[in-house]
Design a protein around this motif. Structure first.
Motif, PDB file in Angstrom:
ATOM      1  N   ALA A  62      -7.555   7.661 -56.737  1.00 21.12           N
ATOM      2  CA  ALA A  62      -8.888   7.421 -57.282  1.00 21.12           C
ATOM      3  C   ALA A  62      -8.751   7.089 -58.765  1.00 21.12           C
ATOM      4  N   LYS A  63      -9.613   6.195 -59.229  1.00 21.70           N
ATOM      5  CA  LYS A  63      -9.654   5.867 -60.651  1.00 21.70           C
ATOM      6  C   LYS A  63     -10.710   6.713 -61.320  1.00 21.70           C
ATOM      7  N   ILE A  64     -10.361   7.306 -62.453  1.00 14.58           N
ATOM      8  CA  ILE A  64     -11.303   8.107 -63.231  1.00 14.58           C
ATOM      9  C   ILE A  64     -12.087   7.173 -64.160  1.00 14.58           C
ATOM     10  N   ILE A  65     -13.393   7.249 -64.075  1.00 10.31           N
ATOM     11  CA  ILE A  65     -14.264   6.336 -64.824  1.00 10.31           C
ATOM     12  C   ILE A  65     -15.143   7.138 -65.777  1.00 10.31           C
ATOM     13  N   PRO A  66     -14.862   7.090 -67.086  1.00  7.97           N
ATOM     14  CA  PRO A  66     -15.696   7.817 -68.052  1.00  7.97           C
ATOM     15  C   PRO A  66     -17.102   7.242 -68.094  1.00  7.97           C
ATOM     16  N   TYR A  67     -18.091   8.101 -68.241  1.00  8.27           N
ATOM     17  CA  TYR A  67     -19.446   7.605 -68.456  1.00  8.27           C
ATOM     18  C   TYR A  67     -19.567   6.978 -69.849  1.00  8.27           C
ATOM     19  N   ASP A  68     -18.755   7.472 -70.775  1.00 10.80           N
ATOM     20  CA  ASP A  68     -18.714   6.925 -72.131  1.00 10.80           C
ATOM     21  C   ASP A  68     -17.252   6.602 -72.424  1.00 10.80           C
ATOM     22  N   LYS A  69     -16.910   5.333 -72.627  1.00  8.54           N
ATOM     23  CA  LYS A  69     -15.521   4.919 -72.814  1.00  8.54           C
ATOM     24  C   LYS A  69     -14.862   5.564 -74.032  1.00  8.54           C
ATOM     25  N   ALA A  70     -15.689   6.020 -74.970  1.00  6.78           N
ATOM     26  CA  ALA A  70     -15.131   6.668 -76.153  1.00  6.78           C
ATOM     27  C   ALA A  70     -14.376   7.942 -75.793  1.00  6.78           C
ATOM     28  N   TYR A  71     -14.665   8.501 -74.609  1.00  7.30           N
ATOM     29  CA  TYR A  71     -14.050   9.754 -74.193  1.00  7.30           C
ATOM     30  C   TYR A  71     -12.808   9.547 -73.315  1.00  7.30           C
ATOM     31  N   LEU A  72     -12.338   8.306 -73.147  1.00  5.75           N
ATOM     32  CA  LEU A  72     -11.243   8.052 -72.206  1.00  5.75           C
ATOM     33  C   LEU A  72      -9.982   8.830 -72.555  1.00  5.75           C
ATOM     34  N   GLU A  73      -9.555   8.810 -73.832  1.00  5.12           N
ATOM     35  CA  GLU A  73      -8.312   9.513 -74.181  1.00  5.12           C
ATOM     36  C   GLU A  73      -8.483  11.026 -74.085  1.00  5.12           C
ATOM     37  N   TYR A  74      -9.674  11.510 -74.404  1.00  7.47           N
ATOM     38  CA  TYR A  74      -9.938  12.940 -74.234  1.00  7.47           C
ATOM     39  C   TYR A  74      -9.823  13.306 -72.764  1.00  7.47           C
ATOM     40  N   ILE A  75     -10.379  12.481 -71.886  1.00 10.51           N
ATOM     41  CA  ILE A  75     -10.318  12.745 -70.445  1.00 10.51           C
ATOM     42  C   ILE A  75      -8.876  12.669 -69.950  1.00 10.51           C
ATOM     43  N   ARG A  76      -8.110  11.692 -70.440  1.00  9.75           N
ATOM     44  CA  ARG A  76      -6.727  11.517 -69.997  1.00  9.75           C
ATOM     45  C   ARG A  76      -5.927  12.808 -70.174  1.00  9.75           C
ATOM     46  N   TRP A  77      -6.076  13.416 -71.337  1.00  7.55           N
ATOM     47  CA  TRP A  77      -5.255  14.599 -71.614  1.00  7.55           C
ATOM     48  C   TRP A  77      -5.910  15.875 -71.103  1.00  7.55           C
ATOM     49  N   TYR A  78      -7.207  15.845 -70.875  1.00  8.48           N
ATOM     50  CA  TYR A  78      -7.873  16.964 -70.198  1.00  8.48           C
ATOM     51  C   TYR A  78      -7.384  17.083 -68.765  1.00  8.48           C
ATOM     52  N   VAL A  79      -7.346  15.960 -68.029  1.00 11.68           N
ATOM     53  CA  VAL A  79      -6.924  16.044 -66.628  1.00 11.68           C
ATOM     54  C   VAL A  79      -5.420  16.278 -66.500  1.00 11.68           C
ATOM     55  N   LYS A  80      -4.662  16.043 -67.567  1.00  8.66           N
ATOM     56  CA  LYS A  80      -3.235  16.379 -67.567  1.00  8.66           C
ATOM     57  C   LYS A  80      -2.988  17.825 -67.967  1.00  8.66           C
ATOM     58  N   SER A  81      -4.030  18.506 -68.435  1.00  9.91           N
ATOM     59  CA  SER A  81      -3.849  19.858 -68.969  1.00  9.91           C
ATOM     60  C   SER A  81      -3.585  20.874 -67.866  1.00  9.91           C
ATOM     61  N   TYR A  82      -2.966  21.968 -68.258  1.00  2.87           N
ATOM     62  CA  TYR A  82      -2.646  23.042 -67.315  1.00  2.87           C
ATOM     63  C   TYR A  82      -3.923  23.595 -66.684  1.00  2.87           C
ATOM     64  N   TYR A  83      -4.969  23.761 -67.488  1.00  6.33           N
ATOM     65  CA  TYR A  83      -6.210  24.336 -66.966  1.00  6.33           C
ATOM     66  C   TYR A  83      -6.781  23.483 -65.840  1.00  6.33           C
ATOM     67  N   PHE A  84      -6.880  22.182 -66.078  1.00  8.93           N
ATOM     68  CA  PHE A  84      -7.452  21.297 -65.062  1.00  8.93           C
ATOM     69  C   PHE A  84      -6.591  21.299 -63.804  1.00  8.93           C
ATOM     70  N   GLN A  85      -5.295  21.158 -63.978  1.00 10.36           N
ATOM     71  CA  GLN A  85      -4.400  21.086 -62.817  1.00 10.36           C
ATOM     72  C   GLN A  85      -4.454  22.369 -61.987  1.00 10.36           C
ATOM     73  N   GLU A  86      -4.393  23.508 -62.644  1.00 12.73           N
ATOM     74  CA  GLU A  86      -4.439  24.774 -61.922  1.00 12.73           C
ATOM     75  C   GLU A  86      -5.775  24.961 -61.211  1.00 12.73           C
ATOM     76  N   SER A  87      -6.854  24.616 -61.884  1.00 12.73           N
ATOM     77  CA  SER A  87      -8.180  24.799 -61.298  1.00 12.73           C
ATOM     78  C   SER A  87      -8.376  23.886 -60.096  1.00 12.73           C
ATOM     79  N   LEU A  88      -7.974  22.627 -60.219  1.00 11.99           N
ATOM     80  CA  LEU A  88      -8.173  21.679 -59.130  1.00 11.99           C
ATOM     81  C   LEU A  88      -7.326  22.052 -57.919  1.00 11.99           C
ATOM     82  N   VAL A  89      -6.064  22.386 -58.143  1.00 11.19           N
ATOM     83  CA  VAL A  89      -5.195  22.756 -57.024  1.00 11.19           C
ATOM     84  C   VAL A  89      -5.725  24.005 -56.327  1.00 11.19           C
ATOM     85  N   SER A  90      -6.192  24.966 -57.110  1.00  7.63           N
ATOM     86  CA  SER A  90      -6.741  26.195 -56.524  1.00  7.63           C
ATOM     87  C   SER A  90      -7.950  25.889 -55.642  1.00  7.63           C
ATOM     88  N   MET A  91      -8.807  24.999 -56.097  1.00  5.97           N
ATOM     89  CA  MET A  91     -10.005  24.660 -55.330  1.00  5.97           C
ATOM     90  C   MET A  91      -9.675  23.880 -54.065  1.00  5.97           C
TER      91      MET A  91
END
Length: 401
Positions: free
Chosen positions: A303-332
């Motif tokens: 799936a492609k991640i599509i920011p609602y605001d393109k200004a947030y693309l790099e923030y989103i890139r490293w958020y979804v690479k973060s330990y918190y996101f990965q652990e939370s998503l895998v757990s769910m």
């Protein structure tokens, strides 16, 4: 000058040996254990992370590996994988290997191990003639030992190995640089958005109700971005010829992909991504893994991640690479009947959303790092292509050295 022919075992320092059987239930402590994952992931093995297993004193003596050992895939679930050869280039501590692997230790006074590592990448080695197809494709160590191989003068072996390894050295150096750039971007993300030491944090007041800096909000991931799954072309559109690329995911590793590339006659109606797009694996063993650097039509497994605001693309890139996101998503996803997610999954994942001016400053710093990573990966693809053109020409003596 013609090259001699001899049986492979004539170059052995010691007889070849199959590896050890170590079931997963006993793994976790002990000594490094090279399994098929490492063998297929790395052509030149240099102390990657791997499983740990307990060993007896006898196993330590009989199954340890040394630098310049050749490791062959004794079995593979796919025909093309049987007989795959890797070479051990660094050993920092006692390391052994899996039962699906054959270890070959060559006599360095008679031959150059690097030369034979490259030799076994070509059709001229004829190792595929040893492959037997059953439940799994495989080769036998005894037959590998009897395989007739080319034997050029050792000085020629060294010159050929030096030419080819120069390309692989450059590729590995670029991979190290990519890893350092990625770690630097992750560190900045953590410092600004986890530790909250962003530019101007010293003078920013904290909201007593939310516990966040003024102007920051806590929302869900779905408030930050949407996702768009890939598409599947009809079989009638597939082609064996090099036309438009279509990425079918086998596994996602870091910012790039290990893929089989299919080709289709027309990708106009398929969903596409470009190299800076953030892609996420939707299901299976790689669920939640992130990649970028791919371009073209993409499969339903992504799936492609599509920011609602393109200004947030790099923030989103490293958020979804973060330990918190990965652990939370895998757990769910593990709580579901099948490992996987849909759009609703992201409505349950909390995320802190900083003001736009902060994420824009973040993007100004990390986006050039991303561009450098992509450039280094592009250089690696060119280096691999040049090496792969040279390899058969050196081995069939089209190019003399």
């Amino acid at each position: 000058m013609s090259w001699d022919r001899l049986k492979f075992e004539e170059l052995y320092l010691v007889p070849s040996r199959n590896g050890l059987t170590k079931p997963s239930r006993i793994r976790g402590k002990g000594f490094k254990f090279i399994n098929m994952g490492e063998l297929f992931a790395y052509d030149r093995i240099k102390n990657p992370d791997m499983a740990l297993v307990p060993l007896t004193d006898k196993e330590k003596m009989t199954h340890s590996i040394e630098e310049n050992d050749l490791l062959f895939a004794r079995q593979s679930i796919v025909l093309s994988g049987a007989g795959k050869c890797s070479i051990v280039k660094e050993v920092d501590e006692l390391t052994v290997y899996d039962s699906h692997i054959i270890r070959v230790r060559l006599n360095g006074e008679l031959c150059n191990p690097d030369f034979y590592f490259y030799y076994f990448k070509t059709p001229y080695c004829n190792i595929k003639s040893l492959v037997q197809q059953g439940v799994q494709a495989g080769i036998r160590g005894k037959e590998l030992a009897k395989l007739e191989i080319d034997y050029p003068p050792i000085s020629t072996q060294k010159r050929i190995a030096d030419i080819l390894s120069a390309y692989d050295d450059l590729i590995e150096n670029n991979l190290k640089r990519i890893k350092l750039l990625e770690q630097a971007a992750q560190n900045i993300y953590k410092e600004w958005f986890v530790n909250l030491r962003f530019p101007g944090h010293e003078t920013t007041s904290i909201n007593e109700e939310t516990g966040l800096p003024e102007g920051w909000e806590e929302q869900t991931a779905f408030d930050l971005f949407d996702i768009k799954g890939g598409s599947q072309p009809p079989k009638s559109k597939w082609s064996d010829e090099l036309k438009e690329g279509y990425v079918r995911m086998v596994q996602i590793r870091d910012y790039k992909t290990d893929t089989y590339i299919a080709y289709v006659k027309d990708t106009n109606k398929l969903r596409k991504c470009n190299k800076v797009d953030v892609m996420i694996a939707r299901y299976g063993a790689s669920v939640g893994r992130i990649c970028w650097g791919i371009e073209g039509a993409y499969n339903v497994a992504l799936a492609k991640i599509i920011p609602y605001d393109k200004a947030y693309l790099e923030y989103i890139r490293w958020y979804v690479k973060s330990y918190y996101f990965q652990e939370s998503l895998v757990s769910m996803t593990q709580r579901a009947a099948q490992d996987g997610f849909n759009k609703d999954t992201f409505k349950s994942l909390d995320v802190i959303i900083p003001p736009k001016e902060i994420v824009q400053k973040f993007g100004d710093i990390v986006y050039p790092m991303l561009k450098q990573m992509l450039l280094l990966e592009e250089q690696n693809q060119k280096l691999k292509a040049a090496r792969d053109i040279l390899l058969p020409r050196l081995m069939n003596r089209t190019i003399e050295v």
